[in-house]
Design an enzyme around this catalytic site. Structure first.
Site, PDB file in Angstrom:
ATOM      1  N   ARG A  89       0.845  -1.192   0.000  1.00 43.86           N
ATOM      2  CA  ARG A  89       0.000   0.000   0.000  1.00 43.86           C
ATOM      3  C   ARG A  89       0.883   1.245   0.000  1.00 43.86           C
ATOM      4  O   ARG A  89       2.083   1.167   0.241  1.00 43.86           O
ATOM      5  CB  ARG A  89      -0.941   0.012   1.204  1.00 43.86           C
ATOM      6  CG  ARG A  89      -0.257   0.136   2.563  1.00 43.86           C
ATOM      7  CD  ARG A  89      -1.276   0.250   3.685  1.00 43.86           C
ATOM      8  NE  ARG A  89      -0.637   0.420   4.985  1.00 43.86           N
ATOM      9  CZ  ARG A  89      -1.285   0.628   6.119  1.00 43.86           C
ATOM     10  NH1 ARG A  89      -2.604   0.672   6.118  1.00 43.86           N
ATOM     11  NH2 ARG A  89      -0.646   0.778   7.265  1.00 43.86           N
ATOM     12  N   ASN A 128      -5.926   7.338   3.338  1.00 42.95           N
ATOM     13  CA  ASN A 128      -5.719   6.688   4.636  1.00 42.95           C
ATOM     14  C   ASN A 128      -4.277   6.889   5.060  1.00 42.95           C
ATOM     15  O   ASN A 128      -3.348   6.491   4.354  1.00 42.95           O
ATOM     16  CB  ASN A 128      -6.007   5.184   4.561  1.00 42.95           C
ATOM     17  CG  ASN A 128      -5.856   4.504   5.912  1.00 42.95           C
ATOM     18  OD1 ASN A 128      -6.720   4.613   6.770  1.00 42.95           O
ATOM     19  ND2 ASN A 128      -4.745   3.810   6.107  1.00 42.95           N
ATOM     20  N   GLU A 129      -4.094   7.554   6.202  1.00 47.08           N
ATOM     21  CA  GLU A 129      -2.776   7.731   6.805  1.00 47.08           C
ATOM     22  C   GLU A 129      -1.754   8.276   5.802  1.00 47.08           C
ATOM     23  O   GLU A 129      -0.763   7.629   5.459  1.00 47.08           O
ATOM     24  CB  GLU A 129      -2.293   6.418   7.422  1.00 47.08           C
ATOM     25  CG  GLU A 129      -3.177   5.951   8.562  1.00 47.08           C
ATOM     26  CD  GLU A 129      -2.658   4.721   9.275  1.00 47.08           C
ATOM     27  OE1 GLU A 129      -3.000   4.531  10.455  1.00 47.08           O
ATOM     28  OE2 GLU A 129      -1.916   3.939   8.644  1.00 47.08           O
ATOM     29  N   GLU A 165      -8.768   5.029  14.555  1.00 45.50           N
ATOM     30  CA  GLU A 165      -8.286   3.676  14.826  1.00 45.50           C
ATOM     31  C   GLU A 165      -7.735   3.651  16.241  1.00 45.50           C
ATOM     32  O   GLU A 165      -6.663   4.186  16.504  1.00 45.50           O
ATOM     33  CB  GLU A 165      -7.196   3.259  13.823  1.00 45.50           C
ATOM     34  CG  GLU A 165      -7.679   3.197  12.383  1.00 45.50           C
ATOM     35  CD  GLU A 165      -6.601   2.750  11.403  1.00 45.50           C
ATOM     36  OE1 GLU A 165      -5.570   2.205  11.856  1.00 45.50           O
ATOM     37  OE2 GLU A 165      -6.787   2.956  10.191  1.00 45.50           O
ATOM     38  N   TRP A 176       2.094  -7.399  11.881  1.00 44.62           N
ATOM     39  CA  TRP A 176       2.030  -7.855  10.499  1.00 44.62           C
ATOM     40  C   TRP A 176       2.754  -9.196  10.419  1.00 44.62           C
ATOM     41  O   TRP A 176       3.402  -9.621  11.378  1.00 44.62           O
ATOM     42  CB  TRP A 176       2.722  -6.848   9.580  1.00 44.62           C
ATOM     43  CG  TRP A 176       1.976  -5.570   9.387  1.00 44.62           C
ATOM     44  CD1 TRP A 176       0.869  -5.144  10.051  1.00 44.62           C
ATOM     45  CD2 TRP A 176       2.309  -4.543   8.453  1.00 44.62           C
ATOM     46  NE1 TRP A 176       0.480  -3.910   9.595  1.00 44.62           N
ATOM     47  CE2 TRP A 176       1.347  -3.518   8.604  1.00 44.62           C
ATOM     48  CE3 TRP A 176       3.306  -4.384   7.496  1.00 44.62           C
ATOM     49  CZ2 TRP A 176       1.371  -2.355   7.834  1.00 44.62           C
ATOM     50  CZ3 TRP A 176       3.333  -3.230   6.734  1.00 44.62           C
ATOM     51  CH2 TRP A 176       2.371  -2.230   6.890  1.00 44.62           C
ATOM     52  N   GLU A 188      -1.971  -8.180   7.407  1.00 48.67           N
ATOM     53  CA  GLU A 188      -2.370  -7.839   8.769  1.00 48.67           C
ATOM     54  C   GLU A 188      -3.175  -8.950   9.455  1.00 48.67           C
ATOM     55  O   GLU A 188      -4.029  -8.659  10.290  1.00 48.67           O
ATOM     56  CB  GLU A 188      -3.164  -6.528   8.767  1.00 48.67           C
ATOM     57  CG  GLU A 188      -2.319  -5.317   8.384  1.00 48.67           C
ATOM     58  CD  GLU A 188      -3.060  -3.996   8.542  1.00 48.67           C
ATOM     59  OE1 GLU A 188      -4.254  -4.015   8.895  1.00 48.67           O
ATOM     60  OE2 GLU A 188      -2.444  -2.946   8.310  1.00 48.67           O
TER      61      GLU A 188
END
Length: 680
Positions: free
Chosen positions: A112, A150-151, A313, A321, A363
């Site tokens: 990602r 996201n992030e 979150e 992970w 994950e």
């Protein structure tokens, strides 16, 4: 304008990925979410291929059903734009969207955040999918808001694709207008780095020796931040155009991104992802490590961006992970403790990550509330307990403000420049940690302040004391602001390596500490690093304490008769010379310390400042954090036990524990990882 979350009560929610699960599970999942008292469910941020299985072909059926089912159970949906993970068809057809290392090697599809912000192709395709999604969901009664991407800058916070080099060149042209201005700002006359054509200007590349121009490096970080914000703005503009009644935010807090600027310009409020278990697994050999308690400071930084914010979150299980970050499971009570840690520091919305642990992908060990088997477990029971408590106190706490008399000051310029400059960056990190520990272990609530060109005297006057440990980059304008703050009654303290650089990262041709010299009444007559083989010098503090002077020593020269020496060096060639001084200036006072702060020094100086540590109300062991939220004259005191052992506290007056309704006074035992929320 202050951007903050507005909720009528504290609300809970959870992150959910309907595309990961059989549709047969959805109804039972949503039913149990509702039974747990959840208000929000967050979804969609990694599902681009679901929404657009091939270029120009769009499908909303799966999420239409998922959102409709959530709505049946009265859940509100936060939809994420899916641009954090471009589809395989996209990266295969348009490899120019991929990020590239400083060495020029392209990252590939398979994880990602492997794209770059400045690819015109990626911006175009991102705009299309965001537009299609918001037009489709803009009137859906279940959807209340949007999370951009996201992030941002997680995993990767540097970018060197051809599109980035090209965009940086245009950014530099816009900032400097001429090559002469750029060469001056970057000091390119040194080592014959002078640019004679804009075509020669790139982001930093590998050099021999591998030490790029530091002023170029600082601008690179500024450019990355601006690029990230520009990418987010493309999406924010689309969302606001088509769905003006749905709020817009993004989540996470990562490097090389001015989150204050992004929030002020683009967002309705800021959202953070809180994983205190990181603090329990990162090796920390420093004195009295904070571990998961360190996340309280992260939350203080978030509060400086949005006084009331969301947690998108919140860690709810062991994290890992398949390749890294093997974290232990939260011990009984810690999940509840961490939830209240977030709320104590300003969170009015908390969503747990995630509903159920993933059974596939990287994950599969990043656990959620539920395990793979979906059977009851202690984490679900703990969340249920929190939810029932929140329903009792949520209306009281929501919208209230964190109360602090002291702030630790920093700036993005110094953080980014200090990454590369080892003459002060590591010291800033050490001193920051020392002060955070001093606040925590002495029960002094503290804020974070990011110094900006827009910062006003009224923003600073909220605090009795400001601590700015090692601001190497400090402008005349900022020095004047601090002088005004002190004149009007404030107290401020600086450490070594302060005030000697301008905004480009070049040094002033002034005696250290530059424009601060008039305020603090000293200059630096000599300085030295403490070599590893040398005996560490000492500081005699007011003739009462002997403190170590680790790392770096500045020998101070008094420039004014009204400067009080409160610490002198010993055990060094600069025996008896000033190390720590105080100067009354107007109604306030300034302090200058020619060294790097440690916990003992910071704790002694806190006593100098006479800050409220609530000793008139409590006697608390170090293991307890004290935080205050207040609203309409009512204070809510959070006492958080980070220890695995019971802690005895003394409560010197009567309070009501609003979690239970019980009166708390005299001796009280706080169980391992337990929480009190007291109303006075």
């Amino acid at each position: 304008m202050v951007k903050k979350l507005v909720e009528d009560k504290i609300k809970l929610g959870v992150c959910y990925y309907p595309e990961h699960w059989s549709e047969e599970l959805w109804e039972d999942d949503y039913r149990r979410m509702k039974e747990l008292g959840f208000t929000y469910v967050r979804m969609g941020e990694f599902a681009w291929t679901i929404f657009e299985p091939e270029e120009g072909v769009f499908s909303f059926e799966l999420f239409d059903r998922a959102v409709a089912k959530a709505h049946e159970y009265g859940l509100k949906v936060i939809m994420g734009t899916p641009t954090a993970t471009p589809p395989a068809w996209l990266t295969h057809k348009y490899p120019e969207v991929l990020n590239v290392t400083q060495d020029g090697i392209s990252y590939q599809h398979g994880a990602r955040r492997h794209y770059n912000y400045n690819s015109e192709t990626y911006q175009r395709l991102s705009s299309i999918i965001v537009t299609k999604m918001v037009k489709h969901y803009k009137d859906h009664p279940a959807i209340v808001g949007w999370q951009i991407d996201n992030e941002l800058n997680c995993e990767m916070d540097v970018f060197y694709s051809e599109a980035d080099h090209k965009a940086f060149r245009e950014w530099a042209k816009a900032k400097y207008e001429t090559l002469d201005n750029l060469n001056q700002a970057w000091g390119t006359v040194f080592w014959n780095q002078t640019y004679t054509s804009w075509d020669q200007v790139y982001l930093t590349r590998k050099t021999v020796p591998n030490s790029p121009n530091p002023h170029h490096m600082l601008d690179e970080k500024r450019f990355i931040s601006d690029s990230t914000i520009s990418f987010a703005k493309v999406q924010a503009d689309i969302l606001r155009k088509h769905a003006p009644d749905q709020w817009v935010t993004t989540n996470g807090m990562f490097n090389h991104l001015d989150n204050h600027k992004m929030t002020n310009e683009l967002l309705d409020f800021f959202a953070y992802d809180s994983y205190p278990n990181f603090g329990r697994v990162i090796e920390d050999k420093s004195e009295k490590p904070l571990r998961d308690r360190k996340w309280s400071w992260n939350l203080s930084i978030v509060r400086s961006i949005s006084p009331n914010f969301a947690i998108f979150e919140q860690q709810s299980g062991p994290g890992g992970w398949v390749t890294r970050m093997e974290q232990p499971s939260p011990k009984p009570g810690q999940l509840r403790l961490w939830t209240y840690q977030s709320i104590a520091h300003g969170a009015d919305m908390v969503m747990y990550f995630r509903w159920r642990t993933a059974t596939k992908g990287t994950e599969i060990y990043w656990h959620g509330i539920n395990d793979y088997h979906n059977l009851p477990n202690r984490r679900v029971k703990e969340v249920d307990k929190v939810s029932k408590e929140i329903q009792l106190i949520g209306e009281k706490i929501a919208g209230s403000s964190y109360k602090a008399e002291v702030a630790l000051v920093t700036s993005y310029d110094n953080e980014w420049d200090g990454e590369f400059d080892k003459w002060y960056g590591p010291y800033a990190s050490k001193s920051k940690d020392a002060w955070i520990k001093a606040f925590q272990y002495n029960h002094v609530p503290a804020d974070a302040v990011y110094l900006r060109n827009e910062t006003t005297i009224n923003e600073l006057k909220k605090y009795k004391v400001l601590i700015y440990p090692h601001p190497a980059i400090l402008t005349k304008q900022q020095a004047e602001l601090f002088k005004e703050y002190v004149k009007e009654g404030g107290k401020i303290i600086f450490g070594c390596r302060s005030g000697y650089k301008d905004e480009t990262g070049q040094t002033y041709m002034k005696a250290f500490p530059g424009y601060l010299a008039d305020l603090v009444g000293v200059t630096v007559e000599d300085f030295t690093r403490v070599a590893p083989f040398e005996e560490v010098p000492s500081i005699n503090f007011k003739g009462e304490n002997v403190l170590e002077a680790n790392d770096f020593n500045e020998i101070l020269h008094l420039q004014s008769d009204d400067v009080e020496v409160i610490g002198t060096y010993s055990n060094a060639y600069f025996e008896g010379k000033p190390a720590l001084v105080k100067r009354n200036y107007g109604l306030g006072s300034s302090y200058y310390f020619g060294g790097v702060f440690n916990l003992e020094q910071a704790s002694l100086l806190l006593k100098e400042f006479e800050l409220n540590n609530y000793q008139d109300q409590f006697e608390l062991p170090e293991e307890i954090e004290l935080a205050i939220r207040h609203n309409d004259g009512i204070e809510y005191t959070f006492l958080l036990n980070y220890s695995e052992r019971p802690q005895e506290i003394i409560v010197k007056k009567e309070f009501r524990n609003i979690l239970t309704g019980n009166i708390v006074t005299n001796k009280h035992t706080l169980n391992p990882y337990d929480v009190l929320v007291l109303e006075s």
